[in-house]
Each structure stands twice: as structure tokens, then as C-alpha cells.
Motif scaffolding. Sequence first.
Motif, PDB file in Angstrom:
ATOM      1  N   SER A 295       0.832  -1.196   0.000  1.00 54.92           N
ATOM      2  CA  SER A 295       0.000   0.000   0.000  1.00 54.92           C
ATOM      3  C   SER A 295       0.873   1.255   0.000  1.00 54.92           C
ATOM      4  CB  SER A 295      -0.911  -0.003   1.229  1.00 54.92           C
ATOM      5  OG  SER A 295      -1.547   1.239   1.389  1.00 54.92           O
ATOM      6  N   PRO A 296       0.799   2.106  -1.018  1.00 58.03           N
ATOM      7  CA  PRO A 296       1.604   3.342  -1.009  1.00 58.03           C
ATOM      8  C   PRO A 296       1.169   4.292   0.102  1.00 58.03           C
ATOM      9  CG  PRO A 296       0.076   3.334  -2.868  1.00 58.03           C
ATOM     10  CD  PRO A 296       0.005   1.978  -2.252  1.00 58.03           C
ATOM     11  N   ARG A 297      -0.083   4.217   0.498  1.00 54.51           N
ATOM     12  CA  ARG A 297      -0.541   5.070   1.611  1.00 54.51           C
ATOM     13  C   ARG A 297       0.189   4.702   2.895  1.00 54.51           C
ATOM     14  NH1 ARG A 297      -5.355   7.864   3.118  1.00 54.51           N
ATOM     15  NH2 ARG A 297      -6.327   7.358   1.128  1.00 54.51           N
ATOM     16  N   TRP A 298       0.342   3.405   3.159  1.00 55.20           N
ATOM     17  CA  TRP A 298       1.056   2.988   4.363  1.00 55.20           C
ATOM     18  C   TRP A 298       2.531   3.355   4.273  1.00 55.20           C
ATOM     19  CZ3 TRP A 298       4.954  -0.797   4.878  1.00 55.20           C
ATOM     20  CH2 TRP A 298       5.323  -1.088   6.192  1.00 55.20           C
ATOM     21  N   LEU A 299       3.131   3.227   3.102  1.00 54.95           N
ATOM     22  CA  LEU A 299       4.538   3.595   2.942  1.00 54.95           C
ATOM     23  C   LEU A 299       4.758   5.074   3.224  1.00 54.95           C
ATOM     24  CD1 LEU A 299       5.387   1.595  -0.300  1.00 54.95           C
ATOM     25  CD2 LEU A 299       6.133   1.065   2.019  1.00 54.95           C
ATOM     26  N   LEU A 300       3.862   5.935   2.753  1.00 56.02           N
ATOM     27  CA  LEU A 300       3.987   7.363   3.024  1.00 56.02           C
ATOM     28  C   LEU A 300       3.736   7.678   4.488  1.00 56.02           C
ATOM     29  CD1 LEU A 300       2.287   9.087  -0.044  1.00 56.02           C
ATOM     30  CD2 LEU A 300       4.662   9.311   0.674  1.00 56.02           C
ATOM     31  N   ALA A 301       2.735   7.029   5.081  1.00 52.41           N
ATOM     32  CA  ALA A 301       2.397   7.316   6.484  1.00 52.41           C
ATOM     33  C   ALA A 301       3.520   6.922   7.428  1.00 52.41           C
ATOM     34  CB  ALA A 301       1.108   6.602   6.867  1.00 52.41           C
ATOM     35  N   THR A 302       4.305   5.901   7.049  1.00 48.78           N
ATOM     36  CA  THR A 302       5.413   5.462   7.892  1.00 48.78           C
ATOM     37  C   THR A 302       6.758   6.034   7.440  1.00 48.78           C
ATOM     38  OG1 THR A 302       5.523   3.444   6.540  1.00 48.78           O
ATOM     39  CG2 THR A 302       4.278   3.328   8.597  1.00 48.78           C
ATOM     40  N   ASP A 303       6.722   7.050   6.554  1.00 50.81           N
ATOM     41  CA  ASP A 303       7.928   7.772   6.121  1.00 50.81           C
ATOM     42  C   ASP A 303       8.940   6.872   5.409  1.00 50.81           C
ATOM     43  OD1 ASP A 303       7.127  10.241   6.827  1.00 50.81           O
ATOM     44  OD2 ASP A 303       8.228  10.337   8.719  1.00 50.81           O
ATOM     45  N   GLN A 304       8.486   5.907   4.660  1.00 49.96           N
ATOM     46  CA  GLN A 304       9.361   5.111   3.801  1.00 49.96           C
ATOM     47  C   GLN A 304       9.332   5.739   2.403  1.00 49.96           C
ATOM     48  OE1 GLN A 304       9.079   0.723   4.498  1.00 49.96           O
ATOM     49  NE2 GLN A 304       7.287   1.263   5.723  1.00 49.96           N
TER      50      GLN A 304
END
Length: 626
Positions: A295-304
Motif C-alpha cells: 500500500s503506497p498510503r502505508w509507505l507514506l504514512a510510515t515515512d518510507q
Amino acid sequence: MATGVSAAASSRPLMDYEAKISHLAGGYGRYNRVVVLFSWFPTFAVMLNLFSDVFFTMIPESYHCKPDPKLLPSSFLLSNFSKQGYLNLTIPWVNGSGLSHCELFKYPSNTSELSAKVPREMVPCTRGWEYSNVAGLQSNFVTEWNLVCSDYWKIPVQHICFMTGWILGYVFVGTLCDWLGRRRGFLLSINLSSLFGVAVCLSSSSVVFLLMRLCQGAMLAGVFVSSYISRLELCDPPHRLMAAMVGGFFAVSAELLLPGIAVVCRNWPVLQAVATLPLLLLLSYWCCASVFPESPRWLLATDQIPQAKRSLQEFATRNGVCLQDEIYPGETLLSEIDSAHGLDCHPRYYSVLELRRTRVIWKNCLILSFTLFIGTGIQYCFTRNLHIYSTKFYFGYFLRAITGALACIFICLSVNHFGRRGMLLLSAIITGLSSLLLLALTQYLQGGLVLVLSVVGLLFSQALAMLSAFFACEVMPTVVRGGCFGLVMAAGCVGMAASSLMELQNNGGYFLHHVIFASFAVLSVLCIMLLPESKRKSLPDSLKEGESQRRPPLFLSRPDRDNLPLLCTRPPLSDYNPDNYARLVSATRKMLTKDSLPYRIAAPAHPPLLSDSDSQERESQREVIL
């Protein structure tokens, strides 16, 4: 658990995914739809394994002890009796239920007469039992290990163990989805659930069967929670509800197909193998990363950030959107991500323990866990009333499946128009009223009215459960969505296990069970009023966004209501726009760091009219003259 986070970094706001990122990467485009489609197949596989437990633990409609010749007189000749006459003389007859399930007649050894006039005693079964067919199966968990009479308690214990596995899986695998990602949590769960599914087929004893079903239940819960939250994170607000409800239709289709599959399989190991086959097919998702991406949303939310940029570029390319051309506004998207998150940011991971520092998120999680617990637990009260109208297994089974499909249709037609909170409130009210009417008036109502109230209660209790799960996934922040959604779903499994506790006590506490859940349904009406509304809103990504959700008024205020001008405060006008400034800074930084610029300031081809030495000499002479 947040790792390596400074105070400034933890307070840094995240970019609005729907407003600034999603539409530039193609929105709910062709590739997103394909990924959502492939996320529905795990739901079918999981529900096929979940509902198969009904067939594994189904007690046959008729069974009795096998006659033991050692308990008969030595002069007994079987040829002198018909089969039914032989059973009547060897097995006690129980008024209202036929042949005894658990006892045999023992005749004195010195008697020569075999009749009802001879003094005889009743003893437990000594040679096992004879069973009729079990809902399409010739053998199941009950008939394989004779779990009847004194061993009956092992059946509800098996269901409780199975639900315990689901509870543990929802909590722990949901938390792993917040730490490792949606894709890794899914692949881990699908591999282990396939392994444990094969182990169930090879079970050699009831104890091994219980342990393997517990482990498989935990992994099946992981498959469900990872695919569910990944599906919703890839949808925009207008399509989230429909994507979730189509998954509900996949679950209902698995429930409807299972009786036919059981008739074809005939034996429980074959049925378990067929139910495990879709899980084995889902192992292909390991090789085909494009059908279940992270999920790109999760990657952005966790600063990856590097992984998020690669994921967004892949989504944009497959959706037919270009992020590389300078003439498109998407060119600034990746630069804005760098500007918003910083160049030296480190990944940040959270767990459900972060809820201790929140108020709104914890309150929402607790209320939705309560409503899902009620929605799943009270269904036992309604399905038990269906037995008053008909004792046939398939009548109650298919009626439950049909009401589940109707609940999905009801949610699809109403929730987007009237809101999540309003329909959740309506479902709780109708569920509570149906339960209270059945409690107070069952003995005064005809069978048809009892059936109608039970069907209505079953319909809206399933709608309550489905909408609670969907609502929980929407209002929980992305950084802890897996763990929080797992907690809510675990509460629903506790409600499902409550019915097995009643069966463990031989339905001795059924009335108290019904009273408690009816009271809880009425109490939930007050709790639902405290929930926010998520219709047409973006999913919250950070804990701060989750805490900013507020409860709207239940009834909209009148548009012509008088306003007091002196009390109306307007924000001061300002020409400063932080978004435009961030774009200017990121574009300037990118232009200065590029090797190849779209234009180049070249040196003049002809030499200057005056050299540097001549110009300096003329300047010194001018100063002397002055």
C-alpha cells in the motif's frame, strides 16, 4: 512502537493522500481496480474455510449405540428378529427422540428369553455408534472420533479453540501489518494458513485436529485483515463502500457454495482439502507482486519515502499517468513528498499500544468493538428461534446466508446516502427491538411472527456487524489501522464464541444470554451517537488526523437559521499560501540539482571589446582625473 523519532518529526503533518497524491497517481484507475479485484479472492478462500467448520462439527440428526452381542443372553439368535425389532430390544426407547443416543440394554446372562418383560439394566455404549449422514457428509469431526454423549463437550471446545485462533490472529497479524506492511503480512498468513490447512487433513486424533484448527484460524484471520485494509487503502472515498461490500458478496457466495461442495466431497478430509485448495492458489501472489502490491498510503504514512515514490510511480504508470515529464503537474509530486517529509526522515512504525496516548481513536475503537461484539453474538439468539419453525439444518443455513446477502444490499443502497453512523444506529435499534420483542412475546406469538422477527433481527444484526467492521477500517489511522482493525474484529470473534459457551452448558444459560445481548444492543444506541462520520472523507493517516475526527450533529441544522454577525469570526485573509511556497522551493531545489537543464546560459562566442586589464587601466585613469 515508534522508532527513531524526534519530537519535530513526530509532529510533522503528512500530505493529504486523496487531495494531493492519489489523483496524480491515477486515482481509482485501471490498475487500482485490478488490485481490488484480486483482493476479493482471499475473502472467498477465508470464508470457505470459516464456514466449513459448521459441517465439521455438525451432529447427525439421528444416531444410536451399536448393539453389543455380549450384553445379550447366550441363547439369542439374530435370525429370529427383524432389524427394527432387534434394535428395539437392545436399545432403550426415549419418548420424543426415538432410540437412546447413549445407552444399551444389558440382559442377565442366565435368561433364555429376550423381551421387555425380562429384568434388564441400562449401560453406556460399548461398541461405538451408528450415524446417519451429516448434512451432505458421510463422516466429519464428530463421527470420526465419536464426540457424542460423554465426549460431546469437545465439540463446543473445538469451536472455541477455532475462534481463539481467529482472535489471536486478528490482534497479532494485524499489528504485524502495521510493522511489516500489508503485503508481507498477507504473504506470511497465506503461507502458514495453507500449511496448517494441509496438516488438518492429516490429523490423526481429535487433539491434533483442535491444535491445527486453532493455528489455521489465526492465519486465516491474518489473510482477511491484510487483504481488507489493503483494499480500502487503494480506493478513493466514493468507491470504498462498494469495494468492501463486493467482498461481502464473495463471502456469501462461499457460504452458499459450501453445501454443494460438501455433497460432492462426502468425507471431511476431502472437504478440508478442497477448502485449502484456494489458499494454495493464492500462493501465486508471492510471485506476482503486481496483483497484491504494498500500500503506497502505508509507505507514506510510515515515512518510507524511497519505497513510496517507487510504488507511486508504478501505480501511475499502470494507470496510464506520467510522472516523469516536466510539462505535467505530476512532476512536482515526488518533489513535494521530499519537501513535506524531509530528506533525512527515517521510517516510523507504530503499534496498538499507541492508543494509550489517544482519546478519540481509543473511543472509536472501543465503541465499534462493542457494536461488532453485539452484532455477532446476538445472531445465535435469532438462529435458535428459527429451530422453532423448522429443525432442518439447511433451512437455517440458507436463511442465514440469504439474510447476509440482503444485509450487503441494504448497506450498499443506504450507507452512501444516509451516512455510516446513521445506518449503524438504525441497525442497532432494529436489532435491539427485534430481540426485546422475542424475549417478551415469544410465548404469545404464532410461529410465523416469531419467524419474521427472527429473520428481521438476523438481517440487521448482520448489517450491524458488517458496517461496524467497515466503519472501523475507515476511522482508524493508517499507521495503526491493522492493529486497531484487528482488535475490533477480535471482539466480533468473542461474540461468535459466546454461542459455543452456551452449547458447552447444554443451552442452560440461553435466556440470560439473550437478555444480556438485548440489553447491550439498546446500550449501543447511545454509544453510536459518539462516533464521527466518515462518508466522503479521506482516510486518516497519522494519529493526529485520527484524533481530529469529531462527532457531527445527528440532525442537520436549518439553512435559514438566524446567525449572529457579532459572534461570527472569520479567519484573516492572507496572501501567503504554504502549498505554493512548498512547490516553489521544491521546484527550485530540483532545478538547481539537475545535471541537464532545459536551457543553458552559454558564454558569448566573440571576445569582449575590452579585456579585463584594459578596463582596469581606464578605470584607474578616470579616478586620477577626478
